[in-house]
Design a protein around this motif. Structure first.
Motif, mmCIF file in Angstrom:
data_model
loop_
_atom_site.group_PDB
_atom_site.id
_atom_site.type_symbol
_atom_site.label_atom_id
_atom_site.label_comp_id
_atom_site.label_asym_id
_atom_site.label_seq_id
_atom_site.Cartn_x
_atom_site.Cartn_y
_atom_site.Cartn_z
ATOM 1 N N ILE A 125 -1.342 -3.949 -5.472
ATOM 2 C CA ILE A 125 -0.758 -2.700 -5.007
ATOM 3 C C ILE A 125 -1.923 -1.731 -4.884
ATOM 4 N N SER A 126 -2.032 -1.082 -3.759
ATOM 5 C CA SER A 126 -3.101 -0.090 -3.596
ATOM 6 C C SER A 126 -2.476 1.235 -3.183
ATOM 7 N N ALA A 127 -3.256 2.292 -3.351
ATOM 8 C CA ALA A 127 -2.788 3.622 -2.982
ATOM 9 C C ALA A 127 -3.948 4.413 -2.403
ATOM 10 N N THR A 128 -3.602 5.325 -1.512
ATOM 11 C CA THR A 128 -4.620 6.195 -0.928
ATOM 12 C C THR A 128 -3.980 7.473 -0.410
ATOM 13 N N ASN A 129 -4.783 8.520 -0.405
ATOM 14 C CA ASN A 129 -4.362 9.755 0.243
ATOM 15 C C ASN A 129 -5.132 9.933 1.545
ATOM 16 N N ILE A 169 0.839 -1.191 0.000
ATOM 17 C CA ILE A 169 0.000 0.000 0.000
ATOM 18 C C ILE A 169 0.879 1.246 0.000
ATOM 19 N N LEU A 170 0.548 2.150 -0.900
ATOM 20 C CA LEU A 170 1.247 3.425 -1.032
ATOM 21 C C LEU A 170 0.357 4.503 -0.426
ATOM 22 N N ARG A 171 0.903 5.235 0.522
ATOM 23 C CA ARG A 171 0.140 6.311 1.158
ATOM 24 C C ARG A 171 0.855 7.624 0.931
ATOM 25 N N TYR A 189 -5.702 -4.509 7.283
ATOM 26 C CA TYR A 189 -4.507 -5.289 7.615
ATOM 27 C C TYR A 189 -4.035 -6.154 6.446
ATOM 28 N N ARG A 190 -4.947 -6.614 5.601
ATOM 29 C CA ARG A 190 -4.553 -7.392 4.421
ATOM 30 C C ARG A 190 -3.858 -6.529 3.373
ATOM 31 N N LEU A 191 -4.289 -5.278 3.241
ATOM 32 C CA LEU A 191 -3.671 -4.371 2.269
ATOM 33 C C LEU A 191 -2.369 -3.772 2.793
ATOM 34 N N ASN A 192 -2.216 -3.730 4.091
ATOM 35 C CA ASN A 192 -1.123 -3.017 4.740
ATOM 36 C C ASN A 192 0.076 -3.913 5.059
ATOM 37 N N VAL A 193 0.278 -4.977 4.294
ATOM 38 C CA VAL A 193 1.391 -5.902 4.539
ATOM 39 C C VAL A 193 2.725 -5.186 4.354
ATOM 40 N N LEU A 239 -8.302 -11.259 -1.656
ATOM 41 C CA LEU A 239 -7.046 -11.342 -0.912
ATOM 42 C C LEU A 239 -6.927 -12.657 -0.141
ATOM 43 N N GLN A 240 -8.017 -13.126 0.427
ATOM 44 C CA GLN A 240 -7.982 -14.343 1.238
ATOM 45 C C GLN A 240 -7.996 -15.612 0.402
ATOM 46 N N GLU A 241 -8.835 -15.644 -0.622
ATOM 47 C CA GLU A 241 -9.077 -16.884 -1.367
ATOM 48 C C GLU A 241 -8.425 -16.921 -2.742
ATOM 49 N N GLY A 242 -8.014 -15.767 -3.261
ATOM 50 C CA GLY A 242 -7.436 -15.737 -4.596
ATOM 51 C C GLY A 242 -8.458 -16.028 -5.677
#
Length: 173
Positions: free
Chosen positions: A140-144, A29-31, A162-166, A119-122
């Motif tokens: 890959i995710s991003a947020t402001n 995750i890109l912040r 928590y799944r995105l924030n690895v 994310l959990q099961e693919g």
């Protein structure tokens, strides 16, 4: 002097990004503020992952809420008015590669549940489909936005956060 500081900051961001890209398949995750280059970092990350499949970008904040599910997960012909053919959706289009979910903090809660399943099961559940479809994507995710604050305000799912924030990356202003 400020540009030089930002350049040094971005050099550090890119070094961290490269390490994360090569370090496994966990979500990144890109912040950072709007306009700091999160999409540029995501493009570089996708190259560094070594994945052979496509790089697919989805701007979550730009898709009308009524179309998000179809755009992300696909749909089958006849699933709704206007669905005249099957549509793979962004996750299936990115199979074997990388999907970039820009402005992920804009996703409505009902879509957050479906993203968590990916994310959990693919696998994704196309609208009108009879069975889930397996996908192999690096996310890959991003947020402001401050997702931790959104979690505290019950506007973003904690488990998805928590799944995105690895592998978190903070882009300097």
């Amino acid at each position: 002097m400020k540009n030089q500081t930002n350049q040094k900051g971005m050099v550090g961001v890119m070094a961290l990004a490269k390490r994360y890209a090569e370090g496994g398949d966990g979500a990144i995750i890109l912040r950072g503020e709007t306009g700091v280059g999160k999409s540029h970092v995501a493009e570089q990350l996708a190259k560094w992952t070594g994945r052979k499949g496509p790089f697919v970008t989805v701007c979550c904040g730009a898709i009308p809420h009524t179309l998000i599910e179809s755009q992300l997960f696909g749909h089958m012909r006849g699933a709704f008015s206007g669905a005249v053919s099957n549509f793979a959706g962004a996750f299936k289009q990115a199979d074997g590669g990388v999907i970039f979910l820009d402005e992920v903090g804009e996703l409505p809660l009902d879509m957050q549940v479906k993203l968590l399943r990916v994310l959990q099961e693919g696998e994704v559940d196309p609208v009108g489909g009879k069975r889930p479809v397996k996908v192999d994507v690096r996310i890959i995710s991003a947020t402001n936005k401050d997702l931790a604050k959104l979690v505290a305000d019950n506007a973003f799912r904690e488990d998805l956060y928590y799944r995105l924030n690895v592998f978190p990356i903070e882009a300097p202003p």
